[in-house]
Design an enzyme around this catalytic site. Structure first.
Site, PDB file in Angstrom:
ATOM      1  N   ASP A 201       0.750  -1.229   0.107  1.00 53.30           N
ATOM      2  CA  ASP A 201       0.058   0.113  -0.141  1.00 53.30           C
ATOM      3  C   ASP A 201       0.669   1.253   0.158  1.00 53.30           C
ATOM      4  OD1 ASP A 201      -2.193  -1.706   0.222  1.00 53.30           O
ATOM      5  OD2 ASP A 201      -2.630  -1.029   2.441  1.00 53.30           O
TER       6      ASP A 201
ATOM      7  N   HIS B   9      -4.047  -2.913  -3.978  1.00 50.57           N
ATOM      8  CA  HIS B   9      -5.502  -2.746  -3.904  1.00 50.57           C
ATOM      9  C   HIS B   9      -5.870  -2.433  -5.641  1.00 50.57           C
ATOM     10  CE1 HIS B   9      -6.842  -2.824   0.346  1.00 50.57           C
ATOM     11  NE2 HIS B   9      -5.456  -2.349   0.509  1.00 50.57           N
TER      12      HIS B   9
HETATM   13 FE    FE Z   1      -4.423  -2.488   2.440  1.00 53.17          FE
HETATM   14 ZN    ZN Z   2      -2.589  -0.994   4.391  1.00 54.56          ZN
END
Ligand code: FE
Ligand code: ZN
Length: 254
Positions: free
Chosen positions: A132, A170
């Site tokens: 991330d 993601h």
């Molecule tokens: Fe995440």
């Molecule tokens: Zn994260």
């Protein structure tokens, strides 16, 4: 060399199955949950030998213990996250090397989203798993780090070869593109990429992986040292950290 299989998890997470073709050793990267990852491995006829975590958030480590229970795998995770990632066997540090069979991964410390975040770069296979920190057309929120740390982390990733494939945590790309166009609207490469992303998502297809060259050219967070972005943020004389911080602030409010 590696074969890489993308495994959608939870609502918008990606885990990855990474298989060293020479030895058949297979790592599950960031298994949010065990069931879809074990199922994807079984469908391929692969046995998971390792788990590799980029950071401690539950949507990246939630499947660790169940996968270990099912397979007896070895769990590789950032040393700074010892104590908050379940089941760690190998705690890896910045610059640490890890062999998945014949495929060598280098750990690159990229704090900012969290204070322990690590990327895993497979140089020979031209692939980086960056969790991330760097997203396609975006970057992670600063939960445990400063704009300066995050900017340095993105800079480190940007120094990887341009043809490195970027495997992030993601599927946020379409929303990221909408934001990117608001801060870098004159960027023709970005406009083209946003169109291509809309096309992929309309067919339900993933937008990941991208390449580092694409991110360097079109991801506004990676372009914080470009005078065009500084001017767009109303900070023509500011350095990249201040410009990055302003882009991040606007994205948080978008
Ligand atoms: Fe995440
Ligand atoms: Zn994260």
């Amino acid at each position: 060399m590696l074969e890489i299989d993308l495994v959608p998890c939870l609502r918008d997470n990606y885990a990855y199955l990474v298989r060293d073709l020479a030895t058949g050793l297979t790592a599950a990267v960031d298994p949010s949950e065990s069931a879809p990852v074990l199922k994807a491995a079984a469908a391929k006829g692969w046995t998971i030998s390792h788990v590799m975590n980029t950071h401690h958030h539950p949507d990246h480590v939630g499947g660790n213990l169940a996968i270990k229970e099912a397979t007896g795998c070895v769990i590789v995770a950032p040393r700074p996250d010892e104590g908050r990632i379940p089941g760690i066997d190998i705690a890896i540090e910045d610059g640490g090397r890890f062999s998945l069979g014949d495929s060598l991964a280098l750990a690159i410390f990229i704090p900012g989203h969290t204070r322990g975040h690590m990327a895993y770069w497979f140089e020979e296979s031209k692939a980086v798993f960056c969790g991330d920190t760097l997203f396609a057309l975006g970057c992670g929120r600063l939960f445990e780090g400063t704009p300066e740390q995050m900017w340095r982390s993105l800079e480190r990733l940007r120094r990887l070869p341009g043809d490195t494939r970027v495997y992030c945590g993601h599927e946020y790309t379409q929303a990221n593109a909408r934001f990117a166009l608001t801060v870098d609207g004159a960027n023709a490469a970005l406009a083209l990429r946003a169109k291509a992303i809309d096309g992929l998502r309309a067919q339900g297809r993933p937008t990941v992986p991208s390449t580092m060259a694409e991110e360097a050219a079109t991801n506004p967070f990676m372009r914080a040292d470009d005078p065009v972005l500084a001017a767009a943020m109303g900070l023509p004389a500011a350095g990249p950290v201040a410009v990055f911080a302003e882009i991040r602030r606007r994205k948080d409010a978008f």
